[in-house]
Design an enzyme around this catalytic site. Structure first.
Site, PDB file in Angstrom:
ATOM      1  N   GLY A 130       0.802  -1.226   0.000  1.00 31.14           N
ATOM      2  CA  GLY A 130       0.000   0.000   0.000  1.00 31.14           C
ATOM      3  C   GLY A 130       0.830   1.268   0.000  1.00 31.14           C
ATOM      4  N   GLY A 187       8.586  -5.722  -8.644  1.00 35.58           N
ATOM      5  CA  GLY A 187       9.470  -4.665  -9.122  1.00 35.58           C
ATOM      6  C   GLY A 187      10.937  -5.028  -8.948  1.00 35.58           C
ATOM      7  N   SER A 194       9.595   5.109  -3.602  1.00 35.67           N
ATOM      8  CA  SER A 194       9.414   4.172  -2.495  1.00 35.67           C
ATOM      9  C   SER A 194       8.427   4.785  -1.517  1.00 35.67           C
ATOM     10  CB  SER A 194      10.751   3.938  -1.789  1.00 35.67           C
ATOM     11  OG  SER A 194      10.534   3.372  -0.510  1.00 35.67           O
ATOM     12  N   ARG A 240       8.653   4.607   1.476  1.00 35.19           N
ATOM     13  CA  ARG A 240       9.469   5.123   2.584  1.00 35.19           C
ATOM     14  C   ARG A 240      10.051   6.510   2.296  1.00 35.19           C
ATOM     15  NH1 ARG A 240      10.777  -0.673   3.391  1.00 35.19           N
ATOM     16  NH2 ARG A 240      10.080  -1.198   5.502  1.00 35.19           N
ATOM     17  N   GLY A 282       5.472   3.603  -9.036  1.00 35.19           N
ATOM     18  CA  GLY A 282       6.171   2.309  -9.149  1.00 35.19           C
ATOM     19  C   GLY A 282       5.178   1.159  -9.080  1.00 35.19           C
ATOM     20  N   HIS A 283       4.306   1.201  -8.066  1.00 32.87           N
ATOM     21  CA  HIS A 283       3.273   0.166  -7.956  1.00 32.87           C
ATOM     22  C   HIS A 283       2.361   0.185  -9.184  1.00 32.87           C
ATOM     23  CE1 HIS A 283       3.965   1.223  -3.552  1.00 32.87           C
ATOM     24  NE2 HIS A 283       4.199  -0.078  -3.557  1.00 32.87           N
ATOM     25  N   HIS A 290       2.366   4.323  -5.196  1.00 30.82           N
ATOM     26  CA  HIS A 290       2.970   5.365  -6.031  1.00 30.82           C
ATOM     27  C   HIS A 290       3.103   4.819  -7.451  1.00 30.82           C
ATOM     28  CE1 HIS A 290       6.527   2.905  -5.588  1.00 30.82           C
ATOM     29  NE2 HIS A 290       6.538   3.094  -4.285  1.00 30.82           N
TER      30      HIS A 290
HETATM   31  P1  AMP Z   1       5.959  -2.612  -1.594  1.00 27.66           P
HETATM   32  O1  AMP Z   1       4.616  -1.975  -1.467  1.00 27.66           O
HETATM   33  O2  AMP Z   1       7.102  -1.722  -1.222  1.00 27.66           O
HETATM   34  O3  AMP Z   1       6.027  -3.976  -0.931  1.00 27.66           O
HETATM   35  O4  AMP Z   1       6.161  -2.876  -3.145  1.00 27.66           O
HETATM   36  C1  AMP Z   1       5.249  -3.664  -3.872  1.00 27.66           C
HETATM   37  C2  AMP Z   1       5.839  -3.987  -5.200  1.00 27.66           C
HETATM   38  O5  AMP Z   1       6.115  -2.782  -5.916  1.00 27.66           O
HETATM   39  C3  AMP Z   1       7.190  -4.747  -5.094  1.00 27.66           C
HETATM   40  O6  AMP Z   1       7.222  -5.758  -6.103  1.00 27.66           O
HETATM   41  C4  AMP Z   1       8.186  -3.657  -5.363  1.00 27.66           C
HETATM   42  O7  AMP Z   1       9.403  -4.140  -5.894  1.00 27.66           O
HETATM   43  C5  AMP Z   1       7.445  -2.787  -6.381  1.00 27.66           C
HETATM   44  N1  AMP Z   1       8.007  -1.444  -6.394  1.00 27.66           N
HETATM   45  C6  AMP Z   1       8.204  -0.625  -5.328  1.00 27.66           C
HETATM   46  N2  AMP Z   1       8.793   0.529  -5.717  1.00 27.66           N
HETATM   47  C7  AMP Z   1       8.986   0.426  -7.054  1.00 27.66           C
HETATM   48  C8  AMP Z   1       9.557   1.297  -8.053  1.00 27.66           C
HETATM   49  N3  AMP Z   1      10.064   2.485  -7.732  1.00 27.66           N
HETATM   50  N4  AMP Z   1       9.583   0.859  -9.320  1.00 27.66           N
HETATM   51  C9  AMP Z   1       9.080  -0.357  -9.651  1.00 27.66           C
HETATM   52  N5  AMP Z   1       8.532  -1.210  -8.776  1.00 27.66           N
HETATM   53  C10 AMP Z   1       8.481  -0.828  -7.492  1.00 27.66           C
END
Ligand code: AMP
Length: 280
Positions: free
Chosen positions: A28, A144, A182, A184, A33-34, A31
């Site tokens: 959750g 990602g 990110s 974060r 990236g997701h 952004h």
């Molecule tokens: P998270 O919510 O941080 O667990 O991320 C969920 C998915 O989104 C994971 O597969 C991450 O690798 C991917 N992800 C997070 N940040 C990015 C980004 N900047 N570019 C591409 N994928 C991302």
């Protein structure tokens, strides 16, 4: 877009979805990236499911589970706009019922890098992803490259446990100044936000050395460590040059080597990576 919480609701909604179904697992606070993973899933799949779950078992007691950013309403708005069919935001009780005692643990490729600095992290990740796969039963799942080791670990788990799921790893989405998106990043003060570009700058400096002909992994690692010394707000945890499959540190760099870094910017721990490819 259907939003479900319990496993019972999920199972009922799952039967309505056209296949192939693509799953994008997330924690959750979404952004771009997701959303790039969602777009990739939409291209390849007849329907798309996204899970949103801040998985407690992948955080060590010293880490940021309690403060991890959350905004379900905003996430749902973004996913609706992105054309997602199903969102599963599981309850803690469904994911970790009382008496829970079964774990999925991948061995060799979890020993280095993130696994070495975050004990128990990947056991939490593989366990929750296995449960997400069992719940959603997708044909495809999208991860990602941002979490490069996680992608390697998940692919290993899928092979070893015969999950009938095709894994796609999507490129890192970055801000204009190179900072990888990110959830974060929201922790960063304005000064830290500026300093955080050091991760990508260190990786780029190492890539340049490689493109200029350097093939000693030790020297490439030193390029990154030296670069981090130039940023007072950065406290580097590791700068690695590793084999992209085994994640073992290299001596001589070969095509496709994985450069990865983990760095504290103030109290915020950030990671980034780049794959070394020769220019055509
Ligand atoms: P998270 O919510 O941080 O667990 O991320 C969920 C998915 O989104 C994971 O597969 C991450 O690798 C991917 N992800 C997070 N940040 C990015 C980004 N900047 N570019 C591409 N994928 C991302």
């Amino acid at each position: 877009m259907k939003v479900v919480h319990t496993l019972t609701e999920l199972r009922a909604a799952r039967t309505e979805l056209p296949e192939p179904l693509g799953l994008v697992p997330t924690m959750g606070f979404l952004h771009q990236g997701h959303l790039s993973l969602v777009q990739a899933a939409r291209k390849e799949c007849a329907s798309v499911a996204v899970s949103i779950f801040v998985n407690p078992t992948q955080f060590a007691p010293t880490e940021d589970l309690a403060s991890y950013p959350r905004d379900l309403e905003q996430d749902l708005r973004l996913l609706e706009e992105a054309g997602v069919d199903l969102v599963w935001a599981p309850t803690d009780g469904d994911m970790y019922p009382e008496g829970f005692q079964t774990w999925v643990s991948v061995e060799e490729v979890t020993q280095q890098l993130e696994g070495a600095r975050r004990p128990g992290h990947f056991r939490g990740v593989t366990t929750v992803v296995a449960k997400l796969f069992n719940g959603v039963q997708p044909q495809k799942a999208f991860f990602g490259q941002k979490d490069a080791q996680q992608a390697v670990v998940i692919q290993q788990m899928v092979r070893d446990l015969n999950f009938p799921i095709d894994i796609t790893v999507c490129p890192i989405i970055r801000e204009a100044d190179g900072l990888a998106l990110s959830s974060r990043n929201t922790y960063l003060s304005p000064a830290e936000r500026k300093a955080a570009t050091i991760l990508n700058r260190a990786l780029k400096a190492a890539e340049k050395a490689y493109l200029d002909g350097e093939r000693s992994a030790e020297k490439i690692r030193k390029v990154m460590y030296d670069k981090f010394q130039t940023e007072p707000l950065a406290n580097v945890q590791y700068a690695s040059c590793a084999d992209p499959k085994t994640l073992q540190e290299l001596e001589q760099i070969t095509h496709g080597a994985l450069l990865s870094v983990a760095v504290y910017i103030g109290k915020t721990r950030l990671i980034d990576n780049i794959v070394l490819l020769e220019m055509p």
